[in-house]
Design an enzyme around this catalytic site. Structure first.
Site, PDB file in Angstrom:
ATOM      1  N   SER A 139      33.597   6.575  -2.543  1.00 54.62           N
ATOM      2  CA  SER A 139      33.407   5.966  -1.236  1.00 54.62           C
ATOM      3  C   SER A 139      33.359   4.466  -1.421  1.00 54.62           C
ATOM      4  O   SER A 139      32.859   3.963  -2.419  1.00 54.62           O
ATOM      5  CB  SER A 139      32.095   6.444  -0.614  1.00 54.62           C
ATOM      6  OG  SER A 139      31.835   5.713   0.552  1.00 54.62           O
ATOM      7  N   VAL A 140      33.895   3.760  -0.469  1.00 56.71           N
ATOM      8  CA  VAL A 140      33.864   2.292  -0.554  1.00 56.71           C
ATOM      9  C   VAL A 140      32.712   1.734   0.280  1.00 56.71           C
ATOM     10  O   VAL A 140      32.554   0.526   0.376  1.00 56.71           O
ATOM     11  CB  VAL A 140      35.204   1.675  -0.097  1.00 56.71           C
ATOM     12  CG1 VAL A 140      36.290   2.038  -1.074  1.00 56.71           C
ATOM     13  CG2 VAL A 140      35.558   2.102   1.316  1.00 56.71           C
TER      14      VAL A 140
END
Length: 114
Positions: free
Chosen positions: A112-113
């Site tokens: 996930s960013v």
């Protein structure tokens, strides 16, 4: 890394100290500040039981590493007094490759960013 200090003594024939001949004060090295969060590290370790992969938790504000786990792993205490040939062979021939630190050597897309 600091520097060791020491004292040099004059001793008699029985080994008893008579006087100090020299004294060198130790010099401390730089401090090391770890950013690992113990509870988060424990949670990451538990989440990776019987799994293969890596977990890295980083503070997005400053880049501090809060937890880092690579699985499968091996017991580093085996190397403390010299690893036996049998243990070394077991680690080397393990198809899961426990010597590879997947957290820093693997090439994985982020989960996930955000």
């Amino acid at each position: 890394m600091g520097e060791n200090g020491g004292r040099q003594y004059e001793v008699n024939a029985l080994g008893r100290k008579i006087r100090v001949l020299g004294n060198v004060e130790p010099n401390p090295g730089n401090n090391l500040l770890l950013t690992l969060d113990l509870e988060l590290q424990k949670s990451a370790e538990e989440a990776m039981i019987d799994k293969r992969g890596a977990v890295v938790a980083m503070d997005a504000q400053n880049g501090d590493i809060l937890a880092m786990v690579s699985k499968p792993d091996f017991d580093p205490n085996l190397f403390a007094r010299g690893i036996s040939p049998e243990n070394w062979k077991t680690i080397l021939e393990n198809p899961a490759r426990p010597l590879q630190n997947r957290a820093i050597q693997g090439q994985y897309p982020p989960g996930s960013v955000f």
